[in-house]
Design a protein around this motif. Structure first.
Motif, PDB file in Angstrom:
ATOM      1  N   PHE A 157       0.835  -1.190   0.000  1.00 49.18           N
ATOM      2  CA  PHE A 157       0.000   0.000   0.000  1.00 49.18           C
ATOM      3  C   PHE A 157       0.879   1.252   0.000  1.00 49.18           C
ATOM      4  O   PHE A 157       2.093   1.195   0.265  1.00 49.18           O
ATOM      5  N   GLU A 158       0.247   2.378  -0.261  1.00 50.76           N
ATOM      6  CA  GLU A 158       0.964   3.640  -0.218  1.00 50.76           C
ATOM      7  C   GLU A 158       1.317   4.032   1.215  1.00 50.76           C
ATOM      8  O   GLU A 158       2.323   4.683   1.454  1.00 50.76           O
ATOM      9  N   SER A 159       0.479   3.598   2.168  1.00 55.95           N
ATOM     10  CA  SER A 159       0.688   3.975   3.570  1.00 55.95           C
ATOM     11  C   SER A 159       0.499   2.757   4.467  1.00 55.95           C
ATOM     12  O   SER A 159      -0.280   1.833   4.144  1.00 55.95           O
ATOM     13  N   ALA A 160       1.194   2.752   5.589  1.00 60.59           N
ATOM     14  CA  ALA A 160       1.060   1.657   6.554  1.00 60.59           C
ATOM     15  C   ALA A 160      -0.290   1.676   7.258  1.00 60.59           C
ATOM     16  O   ALA A 160      -0.674   0.692   7.896  1.00 60.59           O
ATOM     17  N   ALA A 161      -1.034   2.767   7.154  1.00 63.84           N
ATOM     18  CA  ALA A 161      -2.346   2.851   7.812  1.00 63.84           C
ATOM     19  C   ALA A 161      -3.352   1.895   7.187  1.00 63.84           C
ATOM     20  O   ALA A 161      -4.365   1.566   7.807  1.00 63.84           O
ATOM     21  N   ALA A 162      -3.101   1.434   5.981  1.00 63.10           N
ATOM     22  CA  ALA A 162      -4.044   0.525   5.317  1.00 63.10           C
ATOM     23  C   ALA A 162      -3.843  -0.923   5.737  1.00 63.10           C
ATOM     24  O   ALA A 162      -4.701  -1.767   5.468  1.00 63.10           O
ATOM     25  N   VAL A 163      -2.727  -1.241   6.375  1.00 65.45           N
ATOM     26  CA  VAL A 163      -2.429  -2.631   6.725  1.00 65.45           C
ATOM     27  C   VAL A 163      -3.455  -3.215   7.700  1.00 65.45           C
ATOM     28  O   VAL A 163      -3.931  -4.336   7.511  1.00 65.45           O
ATOM     29  N   PRO A 164      -3.836  -2.517   8.800  1.00 63.78           N
ATOM     30  CA  PRO A 164      -4.833  -3.117   9.719  1.00 63.78           C
ATOM     31  C   PRO A 164      -6.147  -3.476   9.039  1.00 63.78           C
ATOM     32  O   PRO A 164      -6.736  -4.519   9.329  1.00 63.78           O
ATOM     33  N   ASP A 165      -6.618  -2.615   8.125  1.00 66.52           N
ATOM     34  CA  ASP A 165      -7.861  -2.941   7.413  1.00 66.52           C
ATOM     35  C   ASP A 165      -7.666  -4.131   6.488  1.00 66.52           C
ATOM     36  O   ASP A 165      -8.574  -4.947   6.306  1.00 66.52           O
ATOM     37  N   ALA A 166      -6.493  -4.244   5.911  1.00 69.10           N
ATOM     38  CA  ALA A 166      -6.228  -5.380   5.022  1.00 69.10           C
ATOM     39  C   ALA A 166      -6.194  -6.687   5.804  1.00 69.10           C
ATOM     40  O   ALA A 166      -6.653  -7.731   5.329  1.00 69.10           O
ATOM     41  N   LEU A 167      -5.648  -6.652   7.017  1.00 63.55           N
ATOM     42  CA  LEU A 167      -5.581  -7.877   7.832  1.00 63.55           C
ATOM     43  C   LEU A 167      -6.968  -8.365   8.214  1.00 63.55           C
ATOM     44  O   LEU A 167      -7.145  -9.554   8.522  1.00 63.55           O
ATOM     45  N   LYS A 168      -7.968  -7.491   8.209  1.00 65.72           N
ATOM     46  CA  LYS A 168      -9.337  -7.909   8.538  1.00 65.72           C
ATOM     47  C   LYS A 168      -9.937  -8.791   7.451  1.00 65.72           C
ATOM     48  O   LYS A 168     -10.948  -9.455   7.681  1.00 65.72           O
ATOM     49  N   LEU A 169      -9.342  -8.816   6.271  1.00 70.68           N
ATOM     50  CA  LEU A 169      -9.825  -9.663   5.175  1.00 70.68           C
ATOM     51  C   LEU A 169      -9.284 -11.073   5.256  1.00 70.68           C
ATOM     52  O   LEU A 169      -9.479 -11.876   4.333  1.00 70.68           O
ATOM     53  N   ASP A 170      -8.588 -11.396   6.354  1.00 71.48           N
ATOM     54  CA  ASP A 170      -8.048 -12.751   6.517  1.00 71.48           C
ATOM     55  C   ASP A 170      -9.175 -13.783   6.450  1.00 71.48           C
ATOM     56  O   ASP A 170     -10.235 -13.605   7.050  1.00 71.48           O
ATOM     57  N   ARG A 171      -8.927 -14.857   5.702  1.00 72.78           N
ATOM     58  CA  ARG A 171      -9.864 -15.985   5.517  1.00 72.78           C
ATOM     59  C   ARG A 171     -11.116 -15.602   4.727  1.00 72.78           C
ATOM     60  O   ARG A 171     -12.126 -16.291   4.799  1.00 72.78           O
ATOM     61  N   LYS A 172     -11.052 -14.510   3.993  1.00 73.18           N
ATOM     62  CA  LYS A 172     -12.146 -14.174   3.085  1.00 73.18           C
ATOM     63  C   LYS A 172     -12.138 -15.159   1.923  1.00 73.18           C
ATOM     64  O   LYS A 172     -11.079 -15.461   1.360  1.00 73.18           O
ATOM     65  N   GLU A 173     -13.294 -15.662   1.563  1.00 72.50           N
ATOM     66  CA  GLU A 173     -13.376 -16.698   0.533  1.00 72.50           C
ATOM     67  C   GLU A 173     -13.187 -16.082  -0.846  1.00 72.50           C
ATOM     68  O   GLU A 173     -13.870 -15.127  -1.229  1.00 72.50           O
ATOM     69  N   VAL A 174     -12.246 -16.640  -1.600  1.00 72.98           N
ATOM     70  CA  VAL A 174     -11.960 -16.195  -2.958  1.00 72.98           C
ATOM     71  C   VAL A 174     -12.053 -17.412  -3.862  1.00 72.98           C
ATOM     72  O   VAL A 174     -11.182 -18.296  -3.829  1.00 72.98           O
ATOM     73  N   GLU A 175     -13.130 -17.489  -4.636  1.00 74.96           N
ATOM     74  CA  GLU A 175     -13.389 -18.603  -5.548  1.00 74.96           C
ATOM     75  C   GLU A 175     -13.289 -19.945  -4.834  1.00 74.96           C
ATOM     76  O   GLU A 175     -12.587 -20.875  -5.260  1.00 74.96           O
ATOM     77  N   GLY A 176     -13.979 -20.057  -3.709  1.00 72.27           N
ATOM     78  CA  GLY A 176     -14.095 -21.338  -3.009  1.00 72.27           C
ATOM     79  C   GLY A 176     -12.970 -21.661  -2.058  1.00 72.27           C
ATOM     80  O   GLY A 176     -12.999 -22.716  -1.403  1.00 72.27           O
ATOM     81  N   ARG A 177     -11.962 -20.791  -1.911  1.00 73.38           N
ATOM     82  CA  ARG A 177     -10.842 -21.062  -0.998  1.00 73.38           C
ATOM     83  C   ARG A 177     -10.672 -19.872  -0.057  1.00 73.38           C
ATOM     84  O   ARG A 177     -10.806 -18.722  -0.491  1.00 73.38           O
ATOM     85  N   PRO A 178     -10.384 -20.125   1.232  1.00 72.80           N
ATOM     86  CA  PRO A 178     -10.147 -19.007   2.150  1.00 72.80           C
ATOM     87  C   PRO A 178      -8.793 -18.370   1.885  1.00 72.80           C
ATOM     88  O   PRO A 178      -7.762 -19.049   1.852  1.00 72.80           O
ATOM     89  N   MET A 179      -8.763 -17.078   1.672  1.00 72.02           N
ATOM     90  CA  MET A 179      -7.520 -16.341   1.442  1.00 72.02           C
ATOM     91  C   MET A 179      -6.903 -15.965   2.793  1.00 72.02           C
ATOM     92  O   MET A 179      -7.572 -15.388   3.652  1.00 72.02           O
ATOM     93  N   PHE A 180      -5.619 -16.313   2.987  1.00 69.06           N
ATOM     94  CA  PHE A 180      -4.926 -16.007   4.229  1.00 69.06           C
ATOM     95  C   PHE A 180      -4.197 -14.666   4.067  1.00 69.06           C
ATOM     96  O   PHE A 180      -3.454 -14.469   3.105  1.00 69.06           O
ATOM     97  N   VAL A 181      -4.413 -13.762   5.007  1.00 66.95           N
ATOM     98  CA  VAL A 181      -3.767 -12.445   5.001  1.00 66.95           C
ATOM     99  C   VAL A 181      -3.014 -12.285   6.304  1.00 66.95           C
ATOM    100  O   VAL A 181      -3.597 -12.440   7.396  1.00 66.95           O
ATOM    101  N   SER A 182      -1.727 -12.006   6.237  1.00 65.80           N
ATOM    102  CA  SER A 182      -0.900 -11.901   7.443  1.00 65.80           C
ATOM    103  C   SER A 182       0.096 -10.763   7.267  1.00 65.80           C
ATOM    104  O   SER A 182       0.344 -10.300   6.150  1.00 65.80           O
ATOM    105  N   PRO A 183       0.683 -10.275   8.389  1.00 67.92           N
ATOM    106  CA  PRO A 183       1.686  -9.212   8.271  1.00 67.92           C
ATOM    107  C   PRO A 183       2.882  -9.658   7.445  1.00 67.92           C
ATOM    108  O   PRO A 183       3.249 -10.841   7.438  1.00 67.92           O
TER     109      PRO A 183
END
Length: 942
Positions: free
Chosen positions: A729-755
């Motif tokens: 991202f352009e700024s580190a402030a977007a990282v916490p919101d991005a981590l909230k998308l952890d395990r969001k389903e993308v075409e039938g598979r949970p997407m893992f989001v981590s630092p």
């Protein structure tokens, strides 16, 4: 003597034949009587044996109940046997005992009532049956019992005041169960039939003009029936259309508009409830989830009468669910607040679930809230102590509730009173009870922090102004192993600060410095702060000396403990290092053996290759100074030079190209990693390899979190995605919101989001680590159907407590494993859930439920550790991929021939054509490596 005439002879013959027939009949009857006596004797013997067996079983059940009076099934079996034997007196006694201990079901009550009705035909005994009916209708709200009660009362309508008594019972019945959508209509119709029967008695005979009094009686009776029709049509019932048609036919002046309005409103309410009623009809008992949904709907509607009848219907089938009783009693306490209804419901709750401490606690508070006398509250508390709670802490909580009640009764403006003495006696008794009864039963006090004693000390200090007694109580607290805790000393210090004097405050802090072992620095800081405000210079010097001495001693102890831990850790590291070395040596040994076996084979292949390699087939140099020698290298598309394959190897060029592409991709990924800012990035993994345009997909997913600088997807040799990458991202402030998308389903598979963390620089970093200690507030469920969702599981567990989180365990592909974790608000709710849910059937699967206790990882599970060799199963002789479907050999026949022993000679000379004796590793019994020409000869060998 004259001879008899012909007529006389005929008459004599008839008489003789008749006498002979009578004799024969008498003989036959005697024989039948004899046979009947024999049969009756046999039947009497069989019946006497059965009676003896039944009597023995009855005595056994009675003895068992004398030992454990709370054996519910034993009560039921005893009642069945006594009824079978016709022991009416003993049967009545057994039913009476059971009703004193347990609420009886509708079936048991109806059997008992019908038996008593048959036995009491006289009017003088009807009052006893009435009393029995009154007891029956208090256990549960049962329409059938109310209907039986009303019909029985009709039999006494001829007695003085009989009609009024019948009407009062019918009124109570329709008030209690008249709103029952499926069974309420039967009671309304019975009530109207009774009033119609009364109407027939007051109507004048045909042709007679009624008097004024008779006309008034007739009009009043007709108005009663009109009123019943109107009241019934205003209630939503399942078959109310039939009642409306009947009223239209019965009423001479038609149906009033007000009645039509109420009827239509009831129809609308019925339509709202119809789906819930239909669900209950098809559901299997006990229908807990269906009733829970029905109750939630009625609570939103807000009609107290309908909420009450729905709760009562649910509890009739789920009487052993404490949470249902808690929800009902809480509603009554906060909404209706009707004394008789509230207290009777609390009493029924603790009779059905006596092991639930919270129900007893709320019962005590309800009694106090509605002004019950002290003796009634004390009696309920004594029953609670004998209820048999399942945890030691439950006894502490019920004692605290009772002590709070006693404290509120005391008038502390008086120096001494009967209530104050009773409160102090209760505190002393509670301590003895917890020490003797609770500790002996559970092996623990249930009150390790001495909460009851702390309350006692505060009451003595604050209300009674008796600091001497408060200090005695607190000294008792410290002697129970609490002197090592800083918070206990600080509580005592605050008590002295508020109600004592500075001398005792100083003494308390000095003792705390000497005894505290968990947070000594904090206690020392409090002592120094106290002396800054209150003490002299001498007091300050003494405090500084004591705190320094104590902290030095604590630091020495901590240093020794740290050294001990370091030595243990070093010892463990040495063990792990030894295991790694042993594993590396073993691996190197295996590799050396494999290399030695394949060395000669490769050498033979190279010899054949050199023989077949000619100058004409050698490629010319493609670059340089025009040298005609063969060029062993080629330039790839990426500008890297890789070794050429030998002539004739068709796959060599492709393999070299792939190697070059892989090196280029790795170098490109490394360059991107050096350019990436990890503080503004997140790591994405578990993406599908077949994801179309993954970079655009990731941009669309994460653009809501903040401006994206770039998306980097890691690819393999052929440019195919490896399923993971980075979003910067352009700024580190977007990282916490991005981590909230952890395990969001993308075409039938949970997407893992981590630092995004460089593990080369931070090897110990872990994004998430599951707890490996027992989690008493969380349960582990296994055996779930794969179709079970989080919402369905939450509905199953919801009746047993407040749910904080539900987590289904899945594979990386998102498919469920049939496992789940459910987190409750506290340990008590989790324990209750284990007791109630373990072994239940969920969509045909029998699930297992236990307290969450994840297994600890052993050293062999850690990276770099080696597993014990004994745990590895030996590989089968038929290969690493297992036994084939067929046992056909695909090797040439010549390879199956056993070679001649190396030392075998014929006639003193070596065998003709035999190879020379092998050397090196071949001499140890290993076969010689074969060249391509050797293989060709073998294949052509016939």
């Amino acid at each position: 003597m004259a001879a008899p005439s012909n007529a006389e002879q005929t008459q004599l013959q008839d008489m003789e034949e008749e006498e002979a027939g009578m004799e024969e009949r008498e003989m036959e009857s005697d024989e039948e009587e004899g046979m009947g006596v024999e049969n009756s004797e046999d039947e009497e013997d069989d019946s006497s044996e059965d009676e003896k067996e039944n009597e023995a079983e009855i005595q056994r059940l009675e003895e068992q109940l004398s030992i454990n009076a709370f054996d519910y099934n034993c009560h039921v079996d005893l009642i069945k046997l006594l009824k079978q034997e016709g022991e009416l007196f003993r049967l009545r006694k057994a039913r009476q005992k059971m009703s004193e201990l347990f609420p009886l079901t509708e079936e048991i009550w109806l059997d008992w009532l019908k038996d008593e009705i048959r036995l009491t035909e006289e009017d003088s005994n009807r009052e006893k049956v009435y009393e029995l009916f009154e007891r029956a209708v208090k256990d549960y709200i049962c329409p059938d019992i109310w209907l039986e009660y009303a019909q029985y009362s009709i039999g006494g309508m001829g007695s003085p005041g009989g009609i009024d008594k019948v009407r009062s019972i019918f009124e109570r019945a329709v008030t209690a169960v008249g709103l029952h959508m499926t069974k309420g209509q039967t009671l309304w119709e019975a009530y109207r039939e009774f009033e119609n029967a009364v109407l027939s008695t007051v109507q004048p005979p045909p042709g007679k003009i009624p008097s004024r009094e008779e006309q008034e009686l007739l009009s009043a009776q007709l108005e009663r029936i009109h009123t019943l029709f109107r009241r019934q049509l205003a209630v939503p019932l399942m078959d109310m259309e039939t009642t409306y048609a009947e009223y239209e036919e019965w009423s001479e002046n038609g149906v009033p508009e007000t009645v039509i309005h109420l009827y239509r409103k009831a129809l609308q309410q019925k339509e709202k409830c119809k789906s819930y009623e239909e669900t209950l009809l098809v559901a299997e008992p006990p229908k807990l989830a269906e009733y829970q949904a029905y109750i939630d709907f009625e609570l939103k509607e807000g009609d107290p009468a309908r909420v009450q009848i729905t709760f009562e219907r649910a509890l009739a089938e789920n009487c052993l669910v404490p949470d249902m009783w808690t929800k009902y009693t809480t509603y009554l306490d906060r909404q209706l607040k009707i004394k008789d209804l509230v207290l009777s419901t609390h009493e029924r709750a603790v009779r059905n679930c006596p092991w639930t401490m919270s129900l007893w606690k709320s019962y005590l508070q309800a009694l106090e809230r509605h002004g019950a006398d002290h003796q009634s509250v004390s009696d309920v508390f004594e029953k609670a102590l004998n209820a048999g709670f399942i945890q030691a802490t439950d006894y502490v909580d019920i004692w605290q509730a009772y002590l709070d009640y006693l404290r509120r009764r005391v008038d502390f403006s008086k120096e001494s009173s009967k209530e104050l003495e009773e409160l102090r006696a209760a505190f002393s008794r509670s301590l003895d009870y917890l020490k003797q009864d609770v500790e002996e039963r559970f092996g623990e006090s249930g009150d390790p922090s001495c909460a009851i004693m702390q309350i006692w000390a505060r009451i003595e200090a604050h209300h009674c102004k008796n600091m001497q007694k408060a200090r005695e109580v607190w000294d008792n607290i410290m002697t129970k192993g609490n002197a090592k805790y800083a918070n206990m000393w600080l509580e005592y210090y605050n008590l002295e600060r508020a109600y004592g004097d500075m001398t005792h405050c100083r003494k308390a802090l000095h003792r705390a410095v000497q005894c505290t072992s968990d947070y000594p620095e904090h206690v020392c800081e409090v002592l120094l702060s106290f002396e800054r405000v209150e003490g002299t210079l001498a007091d300050w010097d003494t405090a500084v000396q004591k705190t320094e001495t104590r902290l030095n001693r604590i630091n020495e102890q901590r240093a020794k403990a740290a050294e001990k831990e370091t030595n243990l850790a070093r010892h463990e590291e040495e063990k792990m290092e030894q295991r790694r070395k042993a594993k590396a040596e073993k691996k190197a040994q295996k590799k050396a053996q494999k290399t030695s076996r394949g060395g000669e084979k490769r050498k033979a292949e190279q010899d054949d290759y050199q023989e077949n390699w000619t100058e004409e087939s050698a490629p010319k140099r493609q670059r340089g100074n025009g040298d005609n020698n063969a060029d062993e290298y080629m330039e790839t598309e990426t500008g890297l030079f890789v070794r050429n394959a030998p002539p004739g190897n068709k796959s060599g060029g492709a393999r070299n190209a792939r190697q070059g592409a892989a090196v280029a991709a790795q170098r490109q990924n490394d360059d991107r990693r050096e350019m990436r800012d990890d503080s503004c990035s997140v790591f994405i993994s578990n993406l599908a390899y077949t994801l179309e345009d993954p970079e655009a997909k990731l941009k669309s997913l994460f653009e809501s979190c903040g401006p994206i600088r770039r998306v980097q997807l890691i690819t393999g040799n052929r440019g195919i995605s490896r399923g993971y990458g980075y979003v910067q991202f352009e700024s580190a402030a977007a990282v916490p919101d991005a981590l909230k998308l952890d395990r969001k389903e993308v075409e039938g598979r949970p997407m893992f989001v981590s630092p995004c963390v460089d593990k080369n620089k931070n090897p110990e970093f872990k994004v998430f680590k599951y707890n490996t200690s027992m989690e008493k507030h969380k349960i582990f469920i296994s055996g779930l159907p794969f179709s079970c969702t989080k919402e369905q599981l939450a509905e199953i567990c919801k009746p047993h407590g407040s749910i904080r989180d539900v987590r289904l365990v899945t594979y990386r592909s998102g498919k469920p494993k049939g496992l789940a974790y459910v987190e409750f608000a506290n340990e008590t709710q989790a324990s209750q859930a284990v007791l109630k849910l373990d072994g239940i059937d969920v969509e045909g699967n029998k699930v297992s439920v236990a307290i969450s206790n994840p297994p600890r990882k052993s050293l062999t599970d850690k990276p770099g550790s080696s597993r014990p060799m004994g745990d590895i199963m030996p590989r089968q002789v038929y290969g690493s991929r297992g036994r084939g479907r067929t046992q056909l050999s695909l090797l040439p026949r010549s390879l199956h021939r056993q070679p001649a022993p190396p030392g075998k000679v014929e006639n003193g000379t070596a065998a003709e054509g035999a190879p020379p004796p092998p050397t090196g590793s071949a001499a140890a019994g290993e076969p010689r490596s074969l060249s391509n020409s050797d293989f060709a000869k073998m294949l052509l060998n016939k």
